[in-house]
Design a protein around this motif. Structure first.
Motif, PDB file in Angstrom:
ATOM      1  N   PHE B 320       0.664  -1.572   0.140  1.00  0.00           N
ATOM      2  CA  PHE B 320      -0.212  -0.367  -0.362  1.00  0.00           C
ATOM      3  C   PHE B 320       0.502   1.074   0.361  1.00  0.00           C
ATOM      4  O   PHE B 320      -0.018   2.255  -0.382  1.00  0.00           O
ATOM      5  CB  PHE B 320      -0.873   0.244   1.220  1.00  0.00           C
ATOM      6  N   VAL B 321       2.047   1.349   1.017  1.00  0.00           N
ATOM      7  CA  VAL B 321       2.389   2.472   0.538  1.00  0.00           C
ATOM      8  C   VAL B 321       3.403   2.902  -0.893  1.00  0.00           C
ATOM      9  O   VAL B 321       4.010   3.549  -0.423  1.00  0.00           O
ATOM     10  CB  VAL B 321       3.860   1.865   2.045  1.00  0.00           C
ATOM     11  N   LEU B 322       4.357   1.889  -0.582  1.00  0.00           N
ATOM     12  CA  LEU B 322       4.813   1.762  -2.234  1.00  0.00           C
ATOM     13  C   LEU B 322       3.835   2.010  -3.354  1.00  0.00           C
ATOM     14  O   LEU B 322       3.745   2.783  -4.121  1.00  0.00           O
ATOM     15  CB  LEU B 322       5.020   0.565  -2.902  1.00  0.00           C
ATOM     16  N   GLY B 323       2.043   2.190  -3.339  1.00  0.00           N
ATOM     17  CA  GLY B 323       0.917   1.976  -4.232  1.00  0.00           C
ATOM     18  C   GLY B 323       1.034   3.609  -4.141  1.00  0.00           C
ATOM     19  O   GLY B 323       1.142   4.246  -5.110  1.00  0.00           O
ATOM     20  N   ASN B 324       0.871   3.993  -2.752  1.00  0.00           N
ATOM     21  CA  ASN B 324       0.300   5.373  -2.584  1.00  0.00           C
ATOM     22  C   ASN B 324       1.473   6.159  -4.144  1.00  0.00           C
ATOM     23  O   ASN B 324       1.652   6.805  -3.409  1.00  0.00           O
ATOM     24  CB  ASN B 324       0.177   5.802  -1.524  1.00  0.00           C
ATOM     25  N   LEU B 325       3.248   5.836  -2.967  1.00  0.00           N
ATOM     26  CA  LEU B 325       4.391   6.348  -3.805  1.00  0.00           C
ATOM     27  C   LEU B 325       3.668   5.818  -5.416  1.00  0.00           C
ATOM     28  O   LEU B 325       3.972   7.202  -5.875  1.00  0.00           O
ATOM     29  CB  LEU B 325       6.076   5.709  -3.626  1.00  0.00           C
ATOM     30  N   VAL B 326       3.602   5.367  -5.359  1.00  0.00           N
ATOM     31  CA  VAL B 326       3.525   5.289  -7.389  1.00  0.00           C
ATOM     32  C   VAL B 326       2.973   6.025  -7.763  1.00  0.00           C
ATOM     33  O   VAL B 326       2.272   6.911  -8.640  1.00  0.00           O
ATOM     34  CB  VAL B 326       3.128   3.695  -7.865  1.00  0.00           C
ATOM     35  N   ALA B 327       1.084   6.140  -6.857  1.00  0.00           N
ATOM     36  CA  ALA B 327       0.406   6.983  -7.528  1.00  0.00           C
ATOM     37  C   ALA B 327       0.579   8.837  -7.142  1.00  0.00           C
ATOM     38  O   ALA B 327       0.039   8.891  -8.224  1.00  0.00           O
ATOM     39  CB  ALA B 327      -1.076   6.529  -6.538  1.00  0.00           C
ATOM     40  N   ASP B 328       1.797   8.758  -6.074  1.00  0.00           N
ATOM     41  CA  ASP B 328       2.118   9.984  -6.478  1.00  0.00           C
ATOM     42  C   ASP B 328       2.811  10.687  -7.602  1.00  0.00           C
ATOM     43  O   ASP B 328       2.388  11.763  -8.179  1.00  0.00           O
ATOM     44  CB  ASP B 328       2.866  10.368  -5.204  1.00  0.00           C
TER      45      ASP B 328
END
Lengths: 601, 341
Positions: B320-328
């Motif tokens: 989730f953390v990495l997914g958020n980073l990619v989204a950012d």
């Protein structure tokens, strides 16, 4: 000895009509074969069985559950084996002959068996079976003696000991007695029993298969000496190579046990001494969801599946699928067990661990009133009628109907909520009624009848007092075994499939304090212990019967467990599967069977 | 852009720290005895439970326990999963590739069909396509995944004999476990191509189609609705009116102007959905007998296999953390104003 054996075995055999053709076949295919006859199987030389249980261990001395044992039966061989569907007739396997008084291989006093060992039997990974391998196998099976394991099946009649340990410490006498009882004489192995034991050969037909000593030692197993046996007594499950590898001499060898997919793959052993099996491979797969299993069967991707009576109507009209119905069982499945001294440390199933309405204490079921209350809270007849679709009859004791020693007049508990309430009010000095309780009643995942039993008990008990709470929860089979072994399930639902067709094989595991279930339940009744041991060697049929009648009465008074059903079962398979022979003594039958005889059209 | 990504990456350890504290805190709500049972491999060791508590310091202050735990996690030691009958890290390694395969195969149609259908229903508001997309979204939302899964199995496997459950057929099994096949990634579709086994590739694909379709249908619903509402908002704005007044073709107005601005909420939802898929789809994997993370964690959860559940929880939170980073990062790509802010 022979007479003794026949006294008990023939009436049973007659009662059960155990032959390959005894089950009623209900082929769903059009009459005369039609479409079915023209259908040919997928993967002609590969048999796929889809079930719900995963295996616990492949070690013959550890495994004591049907799912593991039925795999073991195809990997290893025994001294003698059951002939076809018979539970009384035996045929030689690793031994060249079945010992009898007539052929001189059984002494007239019924204590000494001589097994001439067949030559030319090869192990899967090389080497031939020798009398020393047989001796090693029998002694290892007895001395391994893991808590709650099958060792006592052989240990007790051979050495007179019901355990290799006292107060948790291995007994020196155990090795001495076992080693003295099993000896090699030329090309034969001689087994000398502590006392005559009528069902001895039937025990050897299912237990203590022959393993390779050389391979065992190479895999960090016991070297067979007195100096080292204690280090291999009651070991951890995964301690030896036998846990997930094998080197048997059976018709199939282990290709892989995929713990990830819960799948076991067996491959034909081409050097098998009776000639290679017709099937090349067998897959035993775990699929929890019934609809998926059913669709796999319908599509021909499964050749047989596990299914219970709740699911039978959904299987009846599948083209190319046959149901072999009304197969009589000599088991006690399902039964409900109470744990007298629950392990509360680190146990998520007991809530607070106190009788405060939020949990149960260790001695919750130690009060007979609680057990009687639960005994009156289960609708036995309703279960047989609705869940088992009217198949089978009410069990009144731990001895199945039809087996020697069964008492048809035995008093038993009926579903009666008013009586249950009165026992609950008396329990734990009234504190239970006042505070209530909460615990988890678990069942093995995928087993629908057991799920229904758990929910029937939950509903009935919770209706008596709103302060009573029972959570029901499915647990994967292997973990379920581990938790029950640790006495962490306050109450659990399991079944007992016979190791050999004799009442001792029900009395010992159900009532003797060293038996399979009382050990887990931490239940002990001194009178029962004495009677179970005495009945095992009693040669006077009437005296023996009286002992079993008394034991059934003790079970009624103590209520260590609840007996539900004298069952019948059915097998679901593709009609292209040929060679299936039903024998209730085979583990996990009728769902699985010796694969050697199977083929596909 | 690089500065923006670095800033976001710098925050990653902080976020992970928060997540692990939260997870470990939740785990610590269990009694020391219950947590000690993780180290117990055999029932007989239960007698020594107090010794286990002492040995592992399970009654120590929270911060001391946390430091010890995180040090073990950093070394890749997540404990032993009784359900998987192997260490948790090994279990993740063996189950995760199957889930990645399934997630990727489901995610592609989720994005393509979801965004396309959402855009169309905004452009043709209250026309039949909008009603159709609403129907798809509502049924996707409301249909329990096990019902849809079983329905698909009955039709496409039971009746049409097209797409079987499981991961591959017996024929592929013989090749994969035959000794001349290397498992480079654990993903059957990828490994089969790397091994030059086209038959295995198509067989694995055949087994993936139903679970992927089931996931697509259920997961796509949210994306369709988000895309539609976001597009409607953009289509009502002045710059769209201006673009149309300038005489730009409608396809340029929609695809180049409006949809680009509508991407932000779509990216947010898409990243969450993808991570959810990677975290394991419990019901779908169970119904289709698909050996992924979801089927394992479903069994681990009902059996209170705490190391297994903790391991998957840690994996999911990290994803989730990495997914958020990619989204950012994707926000910044589609809307350059974000990186300057």
């Amino acid at each position: 000895m022979s007479r003794f054996k026949f006294t008990f075995a023939i009436p049973l055999a007659a009662a059960l009509f155990l032959s390959s053709g005894c089950g009623k076949k209900d082929s769903s295919s059009p009459a005369g074969g039609g479409k079915t006859a023209s259908q040919s199987s997928k993967n002609k030389d590969t048999y796929v069985h889809v079930t719900i249980s995963d295996i616990d261990s492949l070690d013959p001395a550890w495994s004591y559950d049907t799912a593991s044992h039925m795999v073991i039966e195809n990997l290893y061989e025994f001294l003698v084996a059951y002939k076809g569907g018979s539970i009384t007739e035996l045929e030689p396997q690793v031994a060249e002959k079945v010992p009898s008084i007539e052929n001189g291989l059984l002494s007239p006093d019924g204590r000494t068996y001589t097994f001439p060992i067949r030559k030319g039997i090869k192990f899967h990974k090389g080497g031939e079976v020798t009398p020393e391998d047989v001796r090693y196998s029998l002694i290892r099976f007895m001395l391994f003696d893991r808590a709650g394991g099958p060792s006592s099946l052989l240990l007790e009649p051979v050495t007179g000991l019901d355990s290799t340990r006292k107060d948790g410490k291995p007994l020196d006498a155990a090795y001495d007695k076992a080693a003295a009882a099993v000896t090699v004489e030329g090309d034969a192995v001689v087994l000398k029993l502590h006392k005559p034991f009528a069902p001895m050969l039937t025990v050897l037909a299912s237990w203590s298969p022959i393993v390779s000593k050389e391979w065992a030692v190479a895999g960090a197993g016991w070297d067979g000496t007195k100096e080292t046996w204690k280090a291999h007594n009651n070991p951890e499950k995964t301690a030896e190579a036998f846990y997930d590898q094998e080197n048997g001499s059976g018709p199939f060898l282990l290709e892989r046990w995929d713990k990830k997919t819960k799948e076991v793959v067996l491959t034909r052993f081409d050097d098998y001494w009776r000639g290679p099996a017709k099937l090349k491979r067998a897959h035993i797969k775990g699929v929890d969801e019934f609809q998926t299993r059913k669709l796999m069967l319908a599509a021909g991707d499964a050749d047989s599946i596990y299914a219970d009576y709740l699911q039978q109507p959904l299987l009846k009209n599948l083209p190319g699928v046959e149901l072999i119905d009304d197969l009589p069982r000599i088991d006690m499945n399902p039964s409900i067990y109470f744990v007298f001294d629950i392990e509360t440390k680190g146990n998520p199933n007991v809530g607070s661990g106190k009788l405060d309405g939020k949990g149960v204490p260790a001695d919750f079921f130690a009060d007979v009133n609680v057990r009687k209350a639960f005994a009156h809270s289960f609708d036995y007849e309703g279960f047989i009628r609705d869940v088992n679709r009217g198949k089978g009859t009410r069990a009144v004791s731990f001895i199945p109907k039809g087996l020697f020693g069964f008492n048809p007049e035995q008093a038993h508990y009926e579903y009666d909520i008013a009586k249950a309430e009165s026992y609950f009010k008396k329990a734990h000095g009234g504190k239970l009624w006042q505070n209530g309780f909460k615990f988890t009643l678990a069942y093995n995942a995928g087993n629908q009848p057991r799920e229904v039993i758990a929910n029937m008990i939950k509903r009935a008990v919770e209706s008596i007092n709103p302060k009573f709470q029972i959570d029901t929860r499915p647990i994967q089979w292997s973990t379920y075994l581990d938790m029950s072994n640790a006495s962490k399930l306050p109450m659990f639902i399991m079944g007992w499939a016979p190791d050999f067709p004799d009442p001792h094989n029900f009395a010992f595991p159900f009532l003797h304090s060293n038996g399979n279930y009382p050990r887990l339940q931490r239940y002990k009744n001194a009178e029962a212990d004495k009677l179970v041991t005495a009945a095992m060697t009693e040669t006077d049929a009437e005296k023996r019967r009286a002992m079993y009648y008394r034991l059934q009465q003790i079970a009624y008074e103590d209520v260590p467990s609840l007996y539900i059903l004298n069952s019948v079962l059915y097998r679901t398979q593709r009609s292209w599967v040929k060679g299936y022979v039903y024998n209730p003594i085979h583990p996990d039958s009728p769902y699985s069977c010796p694969l050697y005889y199977l083929s596909k059209e | 852009m690089a500065k923006f990504i670095l800033k976001r990456l710098a925050m990653l350890p902080l976020v992970l720290f928060g997540v692990t504290v939260l997870l470990f805190g939740l785990f610590n709500t269990l009694s020391p005895e219950m947590r000690a049972s993780i180290y117990v491999k055999d029932p007989r060791q239960l007698a020594a439970l107090d010794e286990v508590i002492r040995k592992y310091g399970l009654k120590d202050p929270f911060h001391k326990q946390y430091v010890r735990w995180i040090a073990r996690v950093a070394k890749g030691d997540l404990g032993y999963s009784e359900t998987a009958k192997m260490p948790v890290t090994e279990a993740i390694r063996s189950f995760f590739p199957a889930t990645i395969e399934l997630s990727v195969l489901a995610f592609i149609p989720i994005m393509v069909i979801g965004v396309w259908l959402g855009t169309l229903s905004a452009v043709y508001r209250d026309k039949w396509i909008d009603h159709f997309s609403r129907f798809v979204a509502i049924t996707g939302y409301s249909l329990p995944s096990f019902v849809l899964g079983l329905l698909l199995l009955m039709v496409f496997y039971g009746m049409l004999k097209l797409f079987p459950p499981g991961r591959y057929s017996l024929a592929s099994d013989l090749i994969i476990n035959g000794g001349n096949y290397a498992a480079y990634t654990g993903m059957v579709t990828v490994d089969s191509l790397l091994n030059g086994r086209i038959g295995v590739f198509f067989d694995a694909l055949k087994h993936l189609i139903l679970p992927a379709s089931s996931l697509t249908y259920i997961t796509m619903a949210l994306l369709v609705r988000i895309t539609r509402s976001s597009m409607l908002e953009e289509l009502g704005k002045d710059y769209v009116r201006t673009a149309r007044a300038k005489g730009l073709p409608e396809s340029v107005v929609i695809n180049k102007h409006a949809r680009r601005n509508a991407w932000i909420p779509v990216i947010t939802i898409a990243s969450i959905l993808f991570v959810q898929l990677l975290g394991g789809v419990l019901i779908t994997e169970t119904v289709f007998a698909y050996p992924g993370i979801g089927r394992w964690v479903a069994q681990a959860a009902v059996q209170l296999d705490i190391p297994g559940v903790m391991g998957v929880a840690l994996l999911t939170s990290t994803l989730f953390v990495l997914g958020n980073l990619v989204a950012d990062i994707l926000y910044a790509v589609v809307d350059p104003r974000i990186r300057f802010q």
